[in-house]
Enzyme design. Structure first.
Site, mmCIF file in Angstrom:
data_model
loop_
_atom_site.group_PDB
_atom_site.id
_atom_site.type_symbol
_atom_site.label_atom_id
_atom_site.label_comp_id
_atom_site.label_asym_id
_atom_site.label_seq_id
_atom_site.Cartn_x
_atom_site.Cartn_y
_atom_site.Cartn_z
ATOM 1 N N SER A 1 0.778 -1.097 0.127
ATOM 2 C CA SER A 1 -0.028 -0.094 0.155
ATOM 3 C C SER A 1 0.954 1.185 -0.018
ATOM 4 O O SER A 1 0.269 2.448 -0.197
ATOM 5 C CB SER A 1 -0.916 0.107 1.126
ATOM 6 N N LYS B 1 -6.349 4.877 7.963
ATOM 7 C CA LYS B 1 -5.300 5.636 7.417
ATOM 8 C C LYS B 1 -5.625 7.197 7.596
ATOM 9 O O LYS B 1 -4.758 8.039 8.151
ATOM 10 C CB LYS B 1 -4.808 5.274 6.337
#
Length: 806
Positions: A657, A700
């Site tokens: 990611s 996040k």
């Protein structure tokens, strides 16, 4: 460009319009009597339970806390309502072979009745037998038999005495030797004289030898005759004893037969008829136990009447349908039973048929057994025994102790025919592992019921979820939830589901949230649970598990972990990572840096060099090299050495990611254009430069938002996410409100070009037909730098060649 990629507040969170809910509180709803959101798994369960074929046991798979056990219980509860009740199982003593107890199958409840009747029978016999053998009829029959014996014996002895007297001998019986054969002695001088003494007299010359030889020959003849007579007497004694035994058996059999007749009529069973015959024979052989006399030597220490009891292995007298047993602790003993052993008063280990105990596997015979696969595999001997029993459809109870090299019991009870459906719960990983390594699994577990962790979010499913809340409120004694509280719970379920069009199907966790919200409503003295109570419950749950998150944030605030949220720097960017602590997930930024120079090493993954990088992260870094070669190495070699690192990361790094984030840092280092530090990035990238979806996007964003909020929101800060992750957004209301007030930003990008433009304020640049990029663009600057590095490498190489030639 920034505005076109910037997401609106409405895209950041799905909210449920409470006006669409056709109720004020959940008390107005009907309870939900079906299983919510698991149609696939429930259909498979019903199929597996309904098909009555060998091997069609069921493996229920899925993530924990998806309501698998509750679903199994509810489906079974409906199935067993009209099911047939299985019979009782009993073990009886095998009088012919005590090591092989007899199994008897009776109707439901008949086992306990037989046990009670047998106890009453033994007690009745213990009272009546002594009376029977004191009765005049019995004594008369006994006397008649004994008189015959005495007459015959007396006749034998009268004839013997006559013969002995006529031969000049006498029968001498010594005191204290009753029951033994008398001695025959010749009469010498009017007195019986032993042969040995007479022989001594002959040797001394006091008695003629010729006369002694005659007497001795006659003595041998008479002695032989006496031996023959006493042999006949012993045979006669045995005949009399057998006649007495037959008389006792006849008398006892008549008495026992009268008492057992009602049992035979009540329990019409061939095995019991044979058992009663053998029992009567055994009682006759051991009739002394009815008179409190010395026990027979073959009978073990203990209650002598215990061998006539009934061991009710399984009693289904109270069952309303087929048994459903959920074995939460499947040890070998709990699951398959055991043969218990005891130490008697002589210190010897012993056991018998009455010590056989059934486990849940046998008690569930004719019904359903539910257990956890991991527990069964971890317990010694359980999994292999379970497979063996399911394949053979038989169960043999035996002593099992894995910590002993041998067993002290040789008992082998008659095997039990099994008709059982086993339902095993397992997580998906363990299921696939077992399928690969155990060939028996597809043969004996032919049905898989797979439970999902999410379900589709539709108007119907939302209403059914509200009914589920009402059902749980009733089961757990909770307050009613108003429509705002239901909306908050639905939104939380959507957030837990990970996509705006999905809802979480982890109903045990949601049920816990209901009880926690009810607690806060009670704290405020309300009769109805409101939205604020649900929000407080969610926040309290996060707070209870957020100690580590707060400590990391404190380290960022103090500067121990270096994170910049304003300004711009070359080759430096904020990546986003998710920490999963089991009961809580949270996101925090991590500084990623890139440094480039002349060389041939390509991209150096510092995490990999330090053995801190996982395979997926390694793959992501290798993809970066492919993208750089595609974009900049078509007309020149890629003569660059670039190092990429997660700064202040001292544990493992995995996942791809951050690959787009690393790409942006490399482009900044090559082009010399600084990256805005107020923007954090997440997203993986492929070799075509397309930004791909990642997991944990909500956590996040919220993690970086917390960092920016602590240092002060400027309105220029924000997060870049993959465009494919937009449908996954279910951000906290605080973040959405900050975006609404232009204090924070969230952008979505589809490719690297869009992302680098947002981060630097410069266009990436589109390649022209001649392979060049527009002047001043990021790609043009990076391409120029790479060209300089390639030329420098070539020049440096020529200089080295000249030095070598010199």
């Amino acid at each position: 460009m920034n505005e076109s990629l910037r997401l609106t507040p409405d895209e950041l969170r799905w909210t449920l319009d409470t006006s669409t809910l056709p109720f004020a509180t959940t008390d107005e709803l009907e309870p939900l009597d079906e299983i919510l959101g698991q149609d696939r798994g429930v259909d498979a369960l019903r199929f597996g339970i309904g098909i009555k074929r060998p091997g069609y046991n069921i493996l229920v798979t899925g993530a924990p806390r998806t309501g698998r056990m509750d679903a199994v219980k509810k489906v079974l509860a409906k199935v067993v309502q009209d099911g047939e009740i299985p019979g009782d199982l009993c073990y009886l003593n095998n009088f012919k072979d005590p090591e092989a107890p007899i199994l008897v199958r009776l109707g439901p409840g008949f086992g306990a009745r037989l046990k009670k009747n047998m106890q009453q029978l033994v007690e009745e016999l213990k009272k009546e037998v002594p009376k029977l053998f004191e009765s005049s009829e019995y004594l008369a029959r006994k006397n008649e038999i004994n008189e015959v014996y005495e007459k015959k014996t007396a006749s034998f002895f009268m004839n013997l005495e006559k013969q002995v007297k006529e031969a000049g001998f006498a029968l001498v019986t010594f005191q204290g030797r009753q029951g033994q054969q008398p001695e025959v002695m010749p009469i010498v001088d009017g007195e019986p004289t032993p042969i040995l003494k007479l022989e001594q007299m002959v040797e001394k010359g006091r008695f003629p030898r010729e006369e002694f030889d005659r007497i001795k020959a006659k003595h041998v003849e008479i002695k032989t005759e006496i031996d023959s007579i006493f042999l006949q007497i012993r045979v006669l004694q045995k005949e009399i004893q057998e006649k007495n035994r037959q008389a006792d058996k006849l008398m006892f059999s008549n008495l026992a037969g009268d008492l057992i007749a009602p049992l035979k009529a009540e329990f019409a069973c061939a095995e019991l008829d044979a058992y009663f015959r053998h029992m009567i024979d055994d009682m006759v052989d051991n009739i002394a136990i009815f008179f409190n006399q010395e026990r027979p030597p073959h009978m073990p220490v203990g209650d002598p009447f215990e061998q006539y009891s009934v061991n009710v292995l399984v009693d289904n007298g109270e069952q309303q349908g087929p048994p459903v047993i959920i074995e939460e602790y499947p040890t070998y003993r709990n699951l398959f039973g055991s043969i218990e052993r005891i130490v008697d008063r002589s210190g010897v280990w012993r056991t018998d048929f009455s010590r056989i105990k059934a486990g849940s596997f046998v008690r569930a015979n004719g019904g359903y057994l539910v257990l956890n696969l991991l527990d069964a595999i971890m317990e010694p001997g359980v999994w292999q025994s379970l497979k063996r029993a399911l394949k053979s459809r038989k169960m043999e109870i035996q002593t099992y102790d894995p910590f002993y090299l041998f067993t002290t019991s040789s008992m082998k009870p008659e095997p039990i025919e099994m008709d059982i459906k086993v339902i095993v719960l397992a997580d998906t990983y363990l299921y696939h592992l077992l399928q690969h390594h155990d060939d028996d699994v597809p043969k004996i577990f032919k049905v898989r019921a797979d439970f999902d962790s999410t379900m589709d979010k539709t108007g119907e499913s939302v209403l059914r979820f509200a009914r589920f809340i009402h059902t749980q409120s009733g089961e757990h004694g909770l307050r009613a939830f108003d429509r705002s509280a239901v909306a908050a719970l639905v939104e939380e379920a959507v957030r837990m589901g990970g996509r705006q069009e999905k809802m979480a199907a982890t109903f045990p966790k949601l049920t816990d949230l209901l009880m926690e919200a009810d607690y806060f409503a009670g704290q405020d003295g309300r009769e109805t649970v409101l939205r604020d109570d649900v929000v407080r419950a969610i926040e309290a749950r996060i707070h209870r598990s957020s100690l580590i998150e707060e400590k990391i944030q404190d380290m960022i605030d103090r500067g121990s972990i270096m994170i910049d949220t304003d300004g711009a720097k070359v080759g430096q960017i904020n990546g986003l990572a998710v920490y999963n602590m089991g009961d809580v997930m949270f996101g925090k930024p991590s500084r990623i840096t890139a440094a480039t120079s002349m060389g041939k090493a390509g991209i150096i993954n510092i995490e990999r060099e330090a053995d801190l990088s996982g395979s997926t992260h390694n793959k992501g870094v290798l993809i970066l090299g492919g993208y750089l070669r595609k974009m900049f190495a078509q007309d020149k070699p890629l003569a660059v050495s670039a190092s990429v690192a997660f700064e202040q990361s001292y544990s493992g790094v995995d996942g791809d990611s951050a690959s787009s984030t690393e790409m942006y840092a490399l482009l900044s280092s090559l082009s010399g254009v600084p990256i805005k530090q107020g923007i954090a990035v997440t997203g993986s990238v492929n070799q075509n430069g397309e930004v791909q979806a990642i997991g944990g996007v909500n956590h996040k964003i919220e993690g970086f938002f917390a960092c920016c909020k602590a240092k002060g929101l400027t309105g220029t800060q924000g997060v870049i996410i993959p465009k494919a992750n937009v449908p996954d957004l279910m951000l906290k209301a605080e973040v959405v409100e900050a975006v609404r007030q232009d204090r924070f930003n969230i952008w979505s990008v589809a490719n690297i070009e869009e992302g680098i433009g947002l981060l630097t304020g410069k266009k990436a640049g589109t390649r022209r037909k001649d392979g060049s990029y527009p002047k001043g663009s990021i790609y043009a600057l990076a391409d120029q730098r790479l060209k300089e590095l390639a030329e420098g490498m070539a020049k440096f190489g020529k200089q080295e060649d000249k030095q070598e030639q010199a």
